[in-house]
Design a protein around this motif. Structure first.
Motif: not given
Length: 166
Positions: A83-89, A116-118
């Motif tokens: 997974g990837t993350l953008k600026e706002y989640s 997604v797990i971060a």
């Protein structure tokens, strides 16, 4: 002399047993008093009908529209797994234990979210993210829609916006 001593002891024993009243009578009195109070109380055999306080229908309060002043938490994150993350989640859960985060992530995948797990290495907290966006307004809309979808889940009502610090 022995007869007198035995007689004195016997007299003491008899006096000891007869002078102390049994506590049974006190318990019996309390029981009888409670029984009388129970019989004196009126019993309701028919259901009582309660009238409404007002005939005005309840109006659901409208939730305020998303504003640009809504709190956003900023954190440095490392994505765990794919997974990837953008600026706002949108974060729906935070855990100290990775296994707990994984269990919620599985539930969210079953519910149709691409979760997604971060990991925040500064606080050692695992964040379960249900959606991620390039712009703030889309993230706020997604968060509000998520909360509206699960109104009875108090844990989901605490969903919040996270801004990723790169």
């Amino acid at each position: 002399m022995k007869k007198l001593a035995v007689l004195g002891m016997g007299l003491c024993v008899v006096l000891a047993f007869t002078s102390c009243k049994s506590g049974e009578s006190a318990y019996k009195k309390a029981y009888e008093k409670a029984k009388q109070q129970e019989l004196a109380e009126p019993k309701v055999s028919e259901p009582v009908e309660v009238a409404p306080v007002s005939d005005v229908p309840l109006v659901e309060k409208k939730k305020p529209a998303a504003s640009s002043t809504e709190a956003v938490r900023q954190e440095r994150l490392t994505v765990q797994g794919n997974g990837t993350l953008k600026e706002y989640s949108v974060v729906c859960g935070s855990f100290q234990t990775k296994a707990n985060a994984e269990a919620l992530q599985e539930d969210m995948v079953k519910a149709g979210y691409n979760s997604v797990i971060a990991l925040n290495p500064d606080t050692n907290m695992y964040r379960v993210i249900i959606s991620t966006f390039d712009d703030y307004s889309s993230a706020v809309s997604a968060k509000n829609a998520f909360k509206a979808k699960y109104p009875s889940r108090k844990d989901f009502q605490g969903a919040w916006i996270l801004r990723r610090v790169f």
